[in-house]
Design a protein around this motif. Structure first.
Motif, mmCIF file in Angstrom:
data_model
loop_
_atom_site.group_PDB
_atom_site.id
_atom_site.type_symbol
_atom_site.label_atom_id
_atom_site.label_comp_id
_atom_site.label_asym_id
_atom_site.label_seq_id
_atom_site.Cartn_x
_atom_site.Cartn_y
_atom_site.Cartn_z
ATOM 1 N N PHE A 264 -3.527 -2.300 -5.012
ATOM 2 C CA PHE A 264 -3.235 -2.720 -3.643
ATOM 3 C C PHE A 264 -2.303 -1.718 -2.988
ATOM 4 O O PHE A 264 -1.220 -1.461 -3.494
ATOM 5 C CB PHE A 264 -2.600 -4.109 -3.653
ATOM 6 N N ARG A 265 -2.750 -1.147 -1.885
ATOM 7 C CA ARG A 265 -1.928 -0.140 -1.218
ATOM 8 C C ARG A 265 -1.887 -0.422 0.271
ATOM 9 O O ARG A 265 -2.923 -0.660 0.886
ATOM 10 C CB ARG A 265 -2.500 1.261 -1.470
ATOM 11 N N SER A 266 -0.699 -0.382 0.822
ATOM 12 C CA SER A 266 -0.576 -0.706 2.245
ATOM 13 C C SER A 266 -1.097 0.435 3.112
ATOM 14 O O SER A 266 -1.451 0.221 4.267
ATOM 15 C CB SER A 266 0.871 -1.029 2.592
ATOM 16 N N GLU A 267 -1.147 1.646 2.546
ATOM 17 C CA GLU A 267 -1.651 2.811 3.276
ATOM 18 C C GLU A 267 -0.914 3.004 4.598
ATOM 19 O O GLU A 267 -1.487 3.430 5.601
ATOM 20 C CB GLU A 267 -3.167 2.705 3.512
ATOM 21 N N ALA A 268 0.380 2.648 4.576
ATOM 22 C CA ALA A 268 1.207 2.900 5.752
ATOM 23 C C ALA A 268 1.207 4.402 6.005
ATOM 24 O O ALA A 268 1.286 5.191 5.076
ATOM 25 C CB ALA A 268 2.625 2.398 5.512
ATOM 26 N N GLY A 269 1.094 4.793 7.243
ATOM 27 C CA GLY A 269 1.171 6.208 7.569
ATOM 28 C C GLY A 269 -0.134 6.954 7.393
ATOM 29 O O GLY A 269 -0.164 8.174 7.459
ATOM 30 N N ARG A 273 -6.715 8.245 9.029
ATOM 31 C CA ARG A 273 -7.464 8.953 7.992
ATOM 32 C C ARG A 273 -8.489 8.058 7.313
ATOM 33 O O ARG A 273 -8.196 6.924 6.950
ATOM 34 C CB ARG A 273 -6.493 9.476 6.921
ATOM 35 N N ASP A 274 -9.667 8.585 7.121
ATOM 36 C CA ASP A 274 -10.714 7.913 6.359
ATOM 37 C C ASP A 274 -10.917 6.472 6.817
ATOM 38 O O ASP A 274 -10.989 5.555 6.007
ATOM 39 C CB ASP A 274 -10.367 7.904 4.863
ATOM 40 N N VAL A 275 -10.983 6.283 8.120
ATOM 41 C CA VAL A 275 -11.142 4.908 8.601
ATOM 42 C C VAL A 275 -12.554 4.384 8.339
ATOM 43 O O VAL A 275 -12.757 3.185 8.224
ATOM 44 C CB VAL A 275 -10.804 4.781 10.102
ATOM 45 N N ARG A 276 -13.504 5.295 8.250
ATOM 46 C CA ARG A 276 -14.882 4.864 8.030
ATOM 47 C C ARG A 276 -15.145 4.679 6.538
ATOM 48 O O ARG A 276 -14.761 5.511 5.708
ATOM 49 C CB ARG A 276 -15.834 5.934 8.602
ATOM 50 N N GLY A 277 -15.827 3.587 6.189
ATOM 51 C CA GLY A 277 -16.282 3.407 4.813
ATOM 52 C C GLY A 277 -15.212 2.956 3.848
ATOM 53 O O GLY A 277 -14.160 2.475 4.255
#
Length: 426
Positions: A264-269, A273-277
């Motif tokens: 589980f990663r919040s991917e803050a910041g 990036r890589d919004v598709r898929g």
RNA sequence: GGAGAGGUGGCAGAGUGGUCGAAUGUACCUGACUCGAAAUCAGGCGAUAGGGCAACUUAUCCGAGGGUUCGAAUCCCUCCCUCUCCGCCA
């Protein structure tokens, strides 16, 4: 955490090596705090020794029935003075700890110098990217008709969550099972099932805290407050910390553990990036390898572990390359890292699918994990971790590399036993 | 969720305000005995940090964190964990 003695004895060299990975270490602040610490610690220990001896005297005097009032009067001031020293000392210690906990690991000598991913060095390539006689689609276009459901994932949980259906869901499960079987049966790792929710001190051990709290998901227990725990962002965290606070026997090493877990990663910041898929998700599965190693053998173990990750891609017949990360691109705890990058035809490029690192004693020092060496001394172990592999990204790679013009996808031979013999997704 | 009992060195287990980092047993290491081993006997054997070239020495640590006291493994408070019984539950 770095060895504080190394900082005391060889500060300039440490500062230079940290600068190589783009970290500016506040040497002046450290030197000042260290000097304060030394003065305060000596003074405090002297006062403690005095208190101890006086207290013993009082005890002896009392047992003989003597009057202790004169001795008590003598130490009247000691208590306050000691308390002041102790709190000053612990304040300085805390500042030093805070400083040190935020310092990344030193890069190994063999790590290429550089600022970012552009300076990473390709070590080798395996496999030849397939040539398509039609325009290759990306995994979103191929997968959506087959059961990749981004809409429902988003409806349930928001962006960066995906629902899998039918054969795609099964393929995902097959990949994880296959990876786990290879790592346990062929590479000697012990299969492990770990908690996905962990205590904060565990995250200090592997280096996610205190610096990277924003990358984590926090959880609170219903009906209780104040006890924040965290969802693991990789099972490296739970696997590595299995040996925290322990002194191992030399013959127990290396300890090789593997687990399949969600991450589980919040991917803050990383908003743009890589919004598709499903390349970058808040939740993804991974089969992780961890080794607790004798320091003398940890670099051999790293090469071996990269091979264990490569074996998965080779069995799946997915082209990839191995990259040695440069000083500026490595993670916080790593002394040396190899990334595996798999070929993605739609992006016409290699994308990270595994990362294997030797953290040397950096995590061991935080976790207090030692072993009895040949001299009978307690010595910190080295810890290594590597993905073997990231399941979601492997699914993406399979869909894109094995696609047909008609939209169907061939099931790689290695996965068919896990798919009930199914040869093609349609 | 309710009631109770606990948490001490690798393990077992004593210690309920003073000379206790901690008896004893066991495991482990060394030596003696032995051709060798077992048994027996003798000695050693925790961690972390500071100071010292070193021998050595000082401090801290008895689940965690606070407090009382000249002095805390021991008394008080909060929390965590384990076990037993009951309830609930996949």
């Amino acid at each position: 955490m770095l060895d504080i003695n190394q900082l005391r004895n060889d500060l300039d060299a440490v500062v230079a090596r940290l600068a190589a990975r783009g970290f500016a270490f506040d040497a002046a602040n450290f030197t000042t705090l260290e000097a304060e610490r030394k003065t305060l610690q000596t003074a405090t220990q002297d006062l403690q020794a005095k208190r101890n001896s006086v207290s013993k005297q009082i005890g002896m005097a009392k047992s003989k029935g003597e009057d202790v009032a004169p001795i008590l009067a003598e130490v009247e001031n000691l208590k306050g003075e000691l308390a002041a020293n102790e709190s000053a000392l612990s304040a300085v210690q805390n500042k030093l700890d805070d400083l040190l906990l935020g310092v990344p690991n030193l890069p190994h000598d063999s790590v290429p110098a550089g600022n970012d991913e552009k300076d990473n060095v390709e070590v080798r390539r395996w496999g030849t990217p397939r040539t398509f006689d039609f325009t290759a689609k990306d995994h979103v276009d191929i997968g959506t008709p087959l059961g990749l459901d981004f809409e429902t994932g988003a409806k349930l949980s928001g962006a960066r969550f995906t629902l899998l259906r039918g054969h795609i869901a099964r393929l995902h499960r097959a990949l994880a099972q296959f990876m786990l079987d290879v790592q346990t049966n062929e590479h000697g790792y012990s299969e492990t099932y770990t908690p996905y929710i962990v205590n904060p001190e565990v995250l200090f051990g592997t280096g996610q805290l205190p610096k990277f709290a924003d990358d984590m998901f926090r959880v609170e227990r219903g009906g209780e407050d104040g006890h924040t725990q965290y969802l693991i962002s990789t099972s490296e965290i739970s696997l590595t910390n299995t040996v925290r606070d322990s002194i191992l026997k030399a013959e127990e090493l290396p300890i090789k553990l593997t687990a399949h877990s969600p991450c589980f990663r919040s991917e803050a910041g990383s908003y743009g990036r890589d919004v598709r898929g499903m390349i970058r998700q808040h939740q993804f599965d991974k089969v992780e390898m961890v080794q607790i190693a004798n320091p003398e053998k940890s670099y051999a173990a790293l090469e071996e572990m990269v091979g264990h990750a490569e074996a998965i891609l080779q069995k799946l017949e997915l082209p990839y390359r191995v990259v040695s990360l440069c000083t500026g691109d490595m993670g916080f705890s790593a002394a040396k890292t190899y990334d595996l990058e798999v070929w993605l035809p739609a992006q016409n490029t290699y994308r990270e699918i595994s990362s294997c690192s030797n953290c040397e004693a950096f995590q061991a020092r935080r976790m207090q994990t030692r072993f009895k060496n040949e001299a009978g001394k307690n010595e910190l172990v080295h810890t290594l971790n590597g993905s073997g592999l990231a399941v979601g990204r492997t699914l993406v790679a399979v869909l894109e590399n094995y696609q047909n013009a008609d939209g169907s996808v061939i099931v790689p031979a290695a996965l068919r036993p896990y798919m009930g013999g199914l040869e093609k997704l349609v």
